[in-house]
Design a protein around this motif. Sequence first.
Motif, mmCIF file in Angstrom:
data_model
loop_
_atom_site.group_PDB
_atom_site.id
_atom_site.type_symbol
_atom_site.label_atom_id
_atom_site.label_comp_id
_atom_site.label_asym_id
_atom_site.label_seq_id
_atom_site.Cartn_x
_atom_site.Cartn_y
_atom_site.Cartn_z
ATOM 1 N N GLY A 2 -3.566 2.438 -8.012
ATOM 2 C CA GLY A 2 -3.527 3.495 -7.014
ATOM 3 C C GLY A 2 -4.862 3.806 -6.384
ATOM 4 N N THR A 3 -5.955 3.499 -7.093
ATOM 5 C CA THR A 3 -7.284 3.758 -6.539
ATOM 6 C C THR A 3 -8.070 2.467 -6.341
ATOM 7 N N GLY A 4 -8.167 1.650 -7.379
ATOM 8 C CA GLY A 4 -9.003 0.448 -7.310
ATOM 9 C C GLY A 4 -8.435 -0.643 -6.415
ATOM 10 N N VAL A 5 -7.321 -1.234 -6.818
ATOM 11 C CA VAL A 5 -6.739 -2.351 -6.068
ATOM 12 C C VAL A 5 -6.296 -1.914 -4.676
ATOM 13 N N ALA A 6 -5.719 -0.697 -4.572
ATOM 14 C CA ALA A 6 -5.266 -0.207 -3.269
ATOM 15 C C ALA A 6 -6.426 -0.094 -2.282
ATOM 16 N N SER A 7 -7.597 0.282 -2.773
ATOM 17 C CA SER A 7 -8.762 0.380 -1.893
ATOM 18 C C SER A 7 -9.146 -0.996 -1.351
ATOM 19 N N VAL A 8 -9.058 -2.010 -2.206
ATOM 20 C CA VAL A 8 -9.364 -3.376 -1.778
ATOM 21 C C VAL A 8 -8.337 -3.846 -0.743
ATOM 22 N N LEU A 9 -7.060 -3.562 -1.003
ATOM 23 C CA LEU A 9 -6.012 -3.953 -0.066
ATOM 24 C C LEU A 9 -6.171 -3.249 1.278
ATOM 25 N N LEU A 11 0.826 -1.207 0.000
ATOM 26 C CA LEU A 11 0.000 0.000 0.000
ATOM 27 C C LEU A 11 0.860 1.256 0.000
ATOM 28 N N CYS A 12 1.902 1.264 0.815
ATOM 29 C CA CYS A 12 2.809 2.419 0.832
ATOM 30 C C CYS A 12 3.421 2.641 -0.553
ATOM 31 N N LEU A 13 3.849 1.539 -1.183
ATOM 32 C CA LEU A 13 4.457 1.639 -2.503
ATOM 33 C C LEU A 13 3.440 2.090 -3.547
ATOM 34 N N THR A 14 2.229 1.526 -3.476
ATOM 35 C CA THR A 14 1.196 1.844 -4.471
ATOM 36 C C THR A 14 0.729 3.281 -4.353
ATOM 37 N N TRP A 15 0.306 3.679 -3.157
ATOM 38 C CA TRP A 15 -0.183 5.047 -2.980
ATOM 39 C C TRP A 15 0.946 6.064 -3.078
ATOM 40 N N GLY A 16 2.143 5.696 -2.601
ATOM 41 C CA GLY A 16 3.272 6.608 -2.697
ATOM 42 C C GLY A 16 3.732 6.824 -4.124
#
Length: 288
Positions: free
Chosen positions: A225-232, A14-19
């Motif tokens: 950054g939005t879809g999969v990260a929200s699920v995670l 998540l840090c890597l994806t959103w960052g």
Amino acid sequence: MDQRVLNWGIFLLLCLTWGSSFILMKLGLDSFSPYQVASLRLISAGVALLPFFFRFIRQTPKGKLPVIILSGMLGNGIPAYLFCIAETRIDSSLAGMLNSFTPVFALLFGLLIFKAGATRRQLAGLAIGFVGVICLFLAKGITANQYWYYGLFIVLATACYGLNIVLVHHYLKGYTTLQLVSVSLFFMAMFALPVLLLSDFGAAFRTADRPWMSLGASVVLGVMGTGVASVLFYQLIRSAGAIFASMVTYGLPVVAIGWGLLAGEQVNVLQVLCLAGIMGGVYLVNRK
């Protein structure tokens, strides 16, 4: 696999994806306008979560849909455009640092709108966070960039995030994050589609140097950054708790700064100290 190891794996992902979202916006803006990049992000995210939308829309009362759509506007729709507009003039690393201010706005709106109680420690964190943001502008924007005020678009986006957190807390209890995100992003994608179609989107493929790279970055931004990260994030809250999940706030700007340095952006020690001040304020706001 041990659940704790899995939780830390999701946390780091998540840090890597959103960052990485901020540098992906920069790449998208190489060929597309900010409105096109933001629209592509919302449409891609809506499509990625479409299976969940069909599952949850039948369980969602019609009377709650306006509130969920408003939540989508505040939590994804408006900020997506504000971030892209801001990054036409400011560095992605600065955007990542300013994004960390979101929890402070959540406390502020809770106090102003819903008269929520706050401790002296939280009020101190609120003040420290604001001072940190002001100093960050002084350290980066005003001294080195005549367009420093574009950073205010990021501050406005974090205000939207903070207001959305308070809105969800008071009016959408009982609904899972995945339900809210999938339903709201479907409607955000519907709103973004005409914006994209009316923006002469195809012109970039005739004139831009690297349109496919920008398109790929924008789609990855939306899907991951939005879809999969929200699920995670939803899964991390369920398995490790909201407090552990909220710690992503601290890792995200570190990744954003790393990508900024790799892209040749200037990050000085004073900026890092200002970010530490903001993070200290966020810690005081969130600490139980």
